[in-house]
Write an enzyme that holds these catalytic residues in place. Sequence first.
Site, PDB file in Angstrom:
ATOM      1  N   HIS A   7      -7.428  11.841  -7.828  1.00  0.00           N
ATOM      2  CA  HIS A   7      -6.808  10.526  -7.634  1.00  0.00           C
ATOM      3  C   HIS A   7      -7.341   9.488  -8.615  1.00  0.00           C
ATOM      4  O   HIS A   7      -6.734   8.443  -8.779  1.00  0.00           O
ATOM      5  CB  HIS A   7      -7.063  10.040  -6.197  1.00  0.00           C
ATOM      6  CG  HIS A   7      -6.294  10.833  -5.180  1.00  0.00           C
ATOM      7  ND1 HIS A   7      -5.152  10.374  -4.566  1.00  0.00           N
ATOM      8  CD2 HIS A   7      -6.493  12.075  -4.674  1.00  0.00           C
ATOM      9  CE1 HIS A   7      -4.693  11.287  -3.727  1.00  0.00           C
ATOM     10  NE2 HIS A   7      -5.486  12.323  -3.771  1.00  0.00           N
ATOM     11  N   ASP A  37      -8.138   2.779 -14.431  1.00  0.00           N
ATOM     12  CA  ASP A  37      -7.702   3.020 -13.055  1.00  0.00           C
ATOM     13  C   ASP A  37      -6.824   4.262 -13.037  1.00  0.00           C
ATOM     14  O   ASP A  37      -5.988   4.436 -13.926  1.00  0.00           O
ATOM     15  CB  ASP A  37      -6.886   1.810 -12.562  1.00  0.00           C
ATOM     16  CG  ASP A  37      -6.993   1.604 -11.054  1.00  0.00           C
ATOM     17  OD1 ASP A  37      -7.302   2.575 -10.348  1.00  0.00           O
ATOM     18  OD2 ASP A  37      -6.767   0.470 -10.598  1.00  0.00           O
TER      19      ASP A  37
HETATM   20  P1  ADP Z   1      -7.995   1.977  -5.128  1.00  0.00           P
HETATM   21  O1  ADP Z   1      -7.441   3.219  -4.525  1.00  0.00           O
HETATM   22  O2  ADP Z   1      -8.901   2.206  -6.319  1.00  0.00           O
HETATM   23  O3  ADP Z   1      -8.618   1.043  -4.146  1.00  0.00           O
HETATM   24  P2  ADP Z   1      -5.214   1.144  -5.421  1.00  0.00           P
HETATM   25  O4  ADP Z   1      -4.662  -0.112  -6.017  1.00  0.00           O
HETATM   26  O5  ADP Z   1      -4.552   2.396  -5.873  1.00  0.00           O
HETATM   27  O6  ADP Z   1      -6.772   1.153  -5.743  1.00  0.00           O
HETATM   28  O7  ADP Z   1      -5.095   1.079  -3.844  1.00  0.00           O
HETATM   29  C1  ADP Z   1      -5.639   0.030  -3.139  1.00  0.00           C
HETATM   30  C2  ADP Z   1      -5.015  -0.030  -1.756  1.00  0.00           C
HETATM   31  O8  ADP Z   1      -5.838  -0.840  -0.932  1.00  0.00           O
HETATM   32  C3  ADP Z   1      -3.634  -0.654  -1.764  1.00  0.00           C
HETATM   33  O9  ADP Z   1      -2.787   0.040  -0.879  1.00  0.00           O
HETATM   34  C4  ADP Z   1      -3.885  -2.062  -1.282  1.00  0.00           C
HETATM   35  O10 ADP Z   1      -2.821  -2.638  -0.560  1.00  0.00           O
HETATM   36  C5  ADP Z   1      -5.080  -1.882  -0.366  1.00  0.00           C
HETATM   37  N1  ADP Z   1      -5.866  -3.119  -0.359  1.00  0.00           N
HETATM   38  C6  ADP Z   1      -6.507  -3.686  -1.385  1.00  0.00           C
HETATM   39  N2  ADP Z   1      -7.056  -4.857  -1.010  1.00  0.00           N
HETATM   40  C7  ADP Z   1      -6.744  -5.059   0.279  1.00  0.00           C
HETATM   41  C8  ADP Z   1      -7.005  -6.074   1.240  1.00  0.00           C
HETATM   42  N3  ADP Z   1      -7.719  -7.149   0.939  1.00  0.00           N
HETATM   43  N4  ADP Z   1      -6.519  -5.933   2.466  1.00  0.00           N
HETATM   44  C9  ADP Z   1      -5.816  -4.829   2.782  1.00  0.00           C
HETATM   45  N5  ADP Z   1      -5.531  -3.834   1.936  1.00  0.00           N
HETATM   46  C10 ADP Z   1      -5.985  -3.945   0.700  1.00  0.00           C
END
Ligand code: ADP
Length: 470
Positions: A155, A356
């Site tokens: 991932h 990323d």
């Molecule tokens: P990673 O898997 O590296 O964290 P991604 O952008 O692929 O990065 O996924 C992040 C996920 O976490 C997304 O679905 C996003 O909506 C969720 N997320 C990030 N910040 C928040 C937050 N403050 N509150 C709720 N969900 C969050």
Amino acid sequence: MPRLVIISNRAPSLDGAGDSGGLVVALKDALKSRGGLWIGGAPATSENPSPTILMHERPDFDIGLFELEPQLQHDYYLGYSNSVLWPAFHGRLDLIDVREHYTSAYKEVARRLAEMVAKVIADDDILWIHDYQLIPLAFELKKLGVSNKMGFFLHIPLPDLQTFKAIPNWMELSEWFAAFDMVGFQTRRDLAHMIDIFRQTMRGELRFNGNIDINGREISLGCYPISIDVKGFAEMAAEKAQTVDPARLTRLIGVDRLDYSKGLPQRLAGYEQFLADYPDYCGKVSLLQIAPPTRDNVEAYQDIREEMEATSGRINGRFGTIDWVPVQYMHRALPRDELAVLYRYSYICLVTPLFDGMNLVAKEFVAAQDPEDPGVLLLSQFAGAAEEMKEAVIINPHDPHGLSRAIKQALDMSLEERKERHNALYERLAANDVSKWSAEFLRRLEKPAGIPGARHPSLKLPDVPFHAGQ
Ligand code: ADP
């Protein structure tokens, strides 16, 4: 149809709470249609961990939990996985914390898990193993004589060969990857790195069918960009929007776990540059940065937290007035529907990672927009999502001046151009949503290796989704 066994560091909850956001959405259909078992780490550690997998039934699929003692869990998860592999795979060799007991804990977990898994699987089960915490699992299972089909999906990004070789046990890592029957990546970038690593470390030879031959054994490699439930997210945003008033200011939004790979200081630097370059916008825009804590007990994460607090405070001190706060910074998680509506009422989303695997925030932002008045996505060229989302405004997070100009470009963008870009992005997302991701991966995993007539990835690089060996 053979049963699907998913294995990941964490299992979904036993009661289904929290299913809506994660990998469960992606795998639910596949698990439902063929019956399935999801094996993952128990939510809590135990001083006397069970020597076997603890089985639980959910209406949609079974869950098997494995337990670890606290020290082993720490060294395997916060240690090797998140203080060596995570920074190294994200190109941050300056942050790796190499300790031999971390490496041994990582291997010990894979060895133990393999023993437990071997006892609960049937001969024709298909195994789909997820992510960097479990790279050695196929290798360990094969040592026990398990011959089931085993696929792996990474991932996070895979770095280039030189960065990879900075990890002290890089040769073992290569061998572990090579033990799978199929390895899937988010992007062509990562796939190309894997091919190079296999070639240079294990004399891998690429076949014309796109598989790689290592010591006479063919491994399928492919690129399968992960996504979200696009329509579901769009509907949730539209519904929730009816119950909330739009924000007063033109809002820029950033949503990320507070991780050093996300380019958060660079984002603030670009925004600060924008306020300095275009002072007319002072008092008229605001940046809402939502960054929930993650891996708080790793030092590098404490550092980024302090840096963010200091920088947002400094920008507010420099530009803020009695009735205007330039940066609103929230260090906590929000419910998904609240997030969806915040995306929808934001004019610009800033996605600025330095490296990323994919970045789902970029996809969520696009899905949440009002198609009649969509916001603009500013997307780092280093996010995996940039391979698919060409109609975003692509930025270089290392360049605050470029980021400042991109913010201005987005604010000046005509409705017509915004709609055009959004429509193209949305259509592509909707055609490649998350159920397609899992279906395509499994379709490939179940095919026999070595498909005649398929083409080498470097001979043809079609638009995403792209799968070598098909
Ligand atoms: P990673 O898997 O590296 O964290 P991604 O952008 O692929 O990065 O996924 C992040 C996920 O976490 C997304 O679905 C996003 O909506 C969720 N997320 C990030 N910040 C928040 C937050 N403050 N509150 C709720 N969900 C969050």
